[in-house]
Structure formats: C-alpha cells, structure tokens
Design an enzyme around this catalytic site. Structure first.
Site, short mmCIF file in Angstrom:
data_model
loop_
_atom_site.label_atom_id
_atom_site.label_comp_id
_atom_site.label_asym_id
_atom_site.label_seq_id
_atom_site.Cartn_x
_atom_site.Cartn_y
_atom_site.Cartn_z
N GLU A 164 0.80 -1.23 0.00
CA GLU A 164 0.00 0.00 0.00
C GLU A 164 0.83 1.28 0.00
O GLU A 164 0.85 2.01 1.00
CB GLU A 164 -0.95 -0.01 1.21
CG GLU A 164 -1.80 -1.27 1.29
CD GLU A 164 -2.84 -1.23 2.39
OE1 GLU A 164 -2.76 -0.33 3.25
OE2 GLU A 164 -3.74 -2.08 2.38
N GLU A 352 -5.05 -8.76 0.72
CA GLU A 352 -5.71 -8.50 2.00
C GLU A 352 -7.20 -8.35 1.80
O GLU A 352 -7.64 -7.72 0.84
CB GLU A 352 -5.20 -7.20 2.65
CG GLU A 352 -3.86 -7.32 3.33
CD GLU A 352 -3.39 -6.01 3.96
OE1 GLU A 352 -4.23 -5.27 4.50
OE2 GLU A 352 -2.18 -5.75 3.89
C1 BGC Z 1 -2.92 -2.66 6.03
C2 BGC Z 1 -2.86 -3.41 7.33
C3 BGC Z 1 -4.00 -2.99 8.22
C4 BGC Z 1 -5.31 -3.29 7.52
C5 BGC Z 1 -6.54 -2.94 8.30
C6 BGC Z 1 -4.30 -2.47 5.48
O1 BGC Z 1 -4.42 -1.20 4.98
O2 BGC Z 1 -2.06 -3.22 5.09
O3 BGC Z 1 -1.62 -3.21 7.91
O4 BGC Z 1 -3.95 -3.55 9.48
O5 BGC Z 1 -5.36 -2.58 6.33
O6 BGC Z 1 -6.64 -1.58 8.53
#
Ligand code: BGC
Length: 446
Positions: A164, A352
């Site tokens: 990110e 993610e």
């Molecule tokens: C990030 C994580 C974060 C997750 C939830 C993502 O933007 O890579 O580090 O914990 O979102 O906020």
C-alpha cells in the site's frame, strides 16, 4: 458437486512485522518510524505501541502450528527492515536469522512463504537521512531488498515489494495519521514517487537472479469511489478521490505515466514536480508477475469546497464494520473487472481482505464472530464468481491471521481470525478460523 475454488487456488492469511512481532530491541533491531510515532502522545489509541504486540517474534512456532490447524497454504508477512539493516549499510545476520527460521518452519509444514519487503516500518536511520523524501531512499531500498533476495531466494514463493504505497505516502506524509505524521501534500506526492521508483528497481534486480519458483509484484489498497449524487460536482470529487487513491498508483505501474487530470490537480497545489527526472516512469513501469489487491471497502464521495482536494468521505446505507467501513462485496467485484478492462491481465492475488468487529470471548470459551464469517463469505463468493468468469485471481490472503496492533487504533480493533488475549498472549481460534478451515478443506463456500 463442482467446487467454488480450484485445487491450486491459494488460501492464506496475512500480517505485518510491526503489527505482530514485538521484541523491538532484540537481536540488534534498531527503531523504525513506527516506534517513534506510536510513542508520540496522541498518535495512537491510548498510547498503544507495538513494543510487545502479539509476541510473535518468540511465538512464531505456535502461530505456524495454528496456521497448520486452519489448513492455510500460504502466509504473507513482512520483514522489519531495521532488523536486517539496523544502521545504514550494516547487515545484521541475527535479524535475518529470525526470518530464516520462520521460513524454514513454514516450508516444513507446506505453508508457502509470501514476503512483503516494506510494510511501513522505515528504519529511523533512513528517516533521519530524509526518509522517502530523499531520492537516495531508492538505493537504500535496493540494498535492503537485494540482500533479502540473496539470503532467502526461492524459499519465498511470492515477493511483494511494497504494501500500500498510498498509505506510506499520503497517510504518512499528507494526512499525518500514519508515521512519520507529516501533513504536506508535496511531500506525499514526492514520497509516492520514490516508493514507486524503489519498487521498479527492486523488481529489476530480482529479474537478474532468474528465480524459477519465485515471483514478484506489489500490493495496492484499491478503494472504489462512488459519487454520492449524480451532480457534476460530486462526480468530479469522486474522480479526484479515485485519482489520488487508485489511479495515482495504477497508471504509473501499468501505463508509465501519472494520470493527467491528477497532475493538474496536484500541480495547482504544490507546483511543478521537481522530484521527477527523465526516465523515471520507465523505471517504475516494470513488468510484474502479479498484482496484489488489498480490498476492504468502497468510499462514497461528496464535493467539499473547503477541503484541499475538494472532496469528503460520506456514508451510504450499507452495514459497517468496527472501522466504520461499509461492507460492499459488489464493489470488489466491479473493481476486479475494471482492473482487467483498464490496466492489466497479469494474475491477481487478493493480498488482504477482512474486517474488524467487536469480538469477545463467550462463556463457552469461544469467540462467535458470525459477522466476520458473513463478511468473508460474501467477499469470497464474489471472488469465486469472478474466477468462473476468467478473472484469474490466484489466491486470497485473509487479513488477519490474528488480532494485532492496528496502527493508530492500537489494540482497539480486532481483525484476526485468531483472538489474542493481550494480557496472557493466549491465542483462541475464532469461529471464523474454523469456518475458513472448512472452506479450505472443501473449497465450497457455505
Ligand atoms: C494494512 C494493514 C491494516 C489493515 C486494516 C491495510 O491497509 O495493510 O496493515 O492492518 O489494512 O486496517
């Protein structure tokens, strides 16, 4: 019965170093900007820090055993740069050893290691030399990433240069909500450029090694943007949000240019891009093996003449998570179609996806997180349908393996499928972990 997911679709989980490791002063690790930021009054929830976090540095074996119980085929984690290079140019074998042990343990259990080289914890020494604002950061990152390639080589299945870049640049240097907490748009645009350059140079160096079983890419957090109304003003505002959050990163990576409309918007506010040199865009737009997509939610955008970029975020009627993020699986679906149509045909990994909810341990000793199961199920359903239509999504990394240090929110937001009792460091598999286990086993979404 036909399966929703093919045999080779990878189901994994994800974490990052500062969010879980703790052990911040062990085996020669030096501080990162997050150590400093989290200890600055007012920056994190109740002054929470990652000093101890999930104690994963010492409990990694236990955590890998839990992964094995869940049955995940891959694990995405990040390396703490200041464990590897505690000072500029000084390699620290002890720090490296931790990741070697971790990777050995994963490979022993057939869990594919997936490394994020940079997940926001810039070494303090680098920050003191100007951090990502200094064009030399590209060289520092080159030294660091090349060392990782050399030490870990093909024991790592997937390499992700950056997690990110939007957050590392705009959240850290413009909004000030992440380390190092600056509030300067020009700095954000500059750091974004250097981060993208460092991605390009790392990929080029990686190619020279001709690994056969390892691939490389980047993980972007893409946030589909929707105008709150059909008015021209709201549509323009939504397009600026999209330009800043999504297109500012996608276009240089895949089309070797920044988006014209956004160049205009930014130049009006910060002047000429004096940090750019001839040939930079070619260096950024190298060929990646895959694109990592981090998706949590969409944003509903409204015109707002008082804000610097003339937009503000608002909400629709969708149910929201504890982060106040709307739950909109359909927006993920459309996002992937858009990526395919406008940007790239390389394989995609969802690097993610997940949600924070108010979890608690029930009287029966379990954590009944039905809302998280619904969230995961509905997003994974979209992924299954996308793949049936040929979207070529190769894997899914659930954020997160366990509850952890949620940056500015400290320990107040729980994203894990494993519950963490921060007092005792006890780990409890939540219902969602058991649901994920069954999905991985059967490959059918229930
Ligand atoms: C990030 C994580 C974060 C997750 C939830 C993502 O933007 O890579 O580090 O914990 O979102 O906020």
């Amino acid at each position: 019965m036909t399966k929703d997911f093919k045999k080779d679709f990878i189901f994994g989980t994800a974490t990052s170093s500062y969010q879980i490791e703790g052990a911040i002063a062990e085996d020669g690790r030096s501080p990162s900007i997050w150590d400093i930021f989290s200890k600055t009054p007012g920056k994190t929830y109740r002054g929470n820090t990652g000093d101890v976090a999930c104690g994963h540095y010492h409990r990694y074996k236990e955590d890998i055993e839990l992964m094995e119980k869940i049955g995940t085929g891959a694990y995405r984690f990040s390396v703490s740069w200041s464990r590897i290079f505690p000072e500029k140019g000084r390699f620290n074998p002890k720090g490296m050893d931790f990741y070697k042990r971790l990777i050995d343990e994963l490979n022993k259990r057939n869990i594919k290691p997936v490394i994020t080289i940079y997940h926001w914890d810039l070494p303090l020494w680098a920050y003191n030399m100007g951090g990502w604002l200094n064009r030399d950061s590209v060289k520092w990152f080159e030294e660091y990433s090349s060392r990782l390639f050399k030490e870990l080589n093909e024991s790592v299945r997937l390499w992700i240069t950056h997690n990110e870049p939007l957050c590392a640049s705009f959240f850290g240097y413009h909004e000030g909500i992440h380390a190092p907490g600056h509030k300067d748009l020009k700095e954000a645009v500059t750091t974004a450029h250097h981060i993208l350059m460092s991605h390009g140079s790392a990929v080029r160096n990686f190619r020279k090694l001709r690994f056969k079983n390892s691939e490389i890419g980047i993980a972007l957090n893409l946030i589909p943007s929707y105008p709150v109304s059909g008015s021209e003003e709201d549509k323009k505002a939504s397009s600026v949000f999209d330009g800043q959050y999504n297109r500012w990163f996608l276009r240089p990576l895949f089309k070797a240019d920044y988006p014209e409309d956004m160049k205009e918007v930014f130049k009006k506010l910060i002047g000429d891009f004096d940090f750019m040199k001839d040939g930079d865009m070619e260096k950024i737009s190298v060929k990646n093996d895959f694109l990592g997509v981090n998706y949590y939610s969409r944003e509903l955008i409204k015109y707002s003449p008082d804000s610097e970029l003339e937009y503000k975020k608002t909400h629709g009627n969708f149910e929201r998570t504890e982060m106040d993020w709307e739950i909109v699986p359909e927006a993920l679906y459309k996002l992937i179609l858009r990526l395919r149509e406008e940007y790239t045909s390389i394989p995609i990994y969802i690097t993610e996806n997940g949600a924070a909810f108010k979890d608690k341990v029930s009287k029966d000793g379990k954590v009944h997180d039905g809302k998280r199961i619904d969230y995961l199920r509905n997003h994974l359903k979209k992924i299954a349908v996308l793949n049936q239509k040929g979207a070529d999504i190769k894997g899914y990394f659930l954020w997160s393996l366990m509850d952890n240090f949620e940056w500015g929110h400290g320990y107040s937001k729980r994203f894990g499928i494993i519950y963490l009792d921060y007092k005792t460091q006890e780990r409890i598999l939540k219902d969602s972990a058991l649901w994920y286990r069954d999905l991985i086993k059967n490959r059918i979404i229930k």
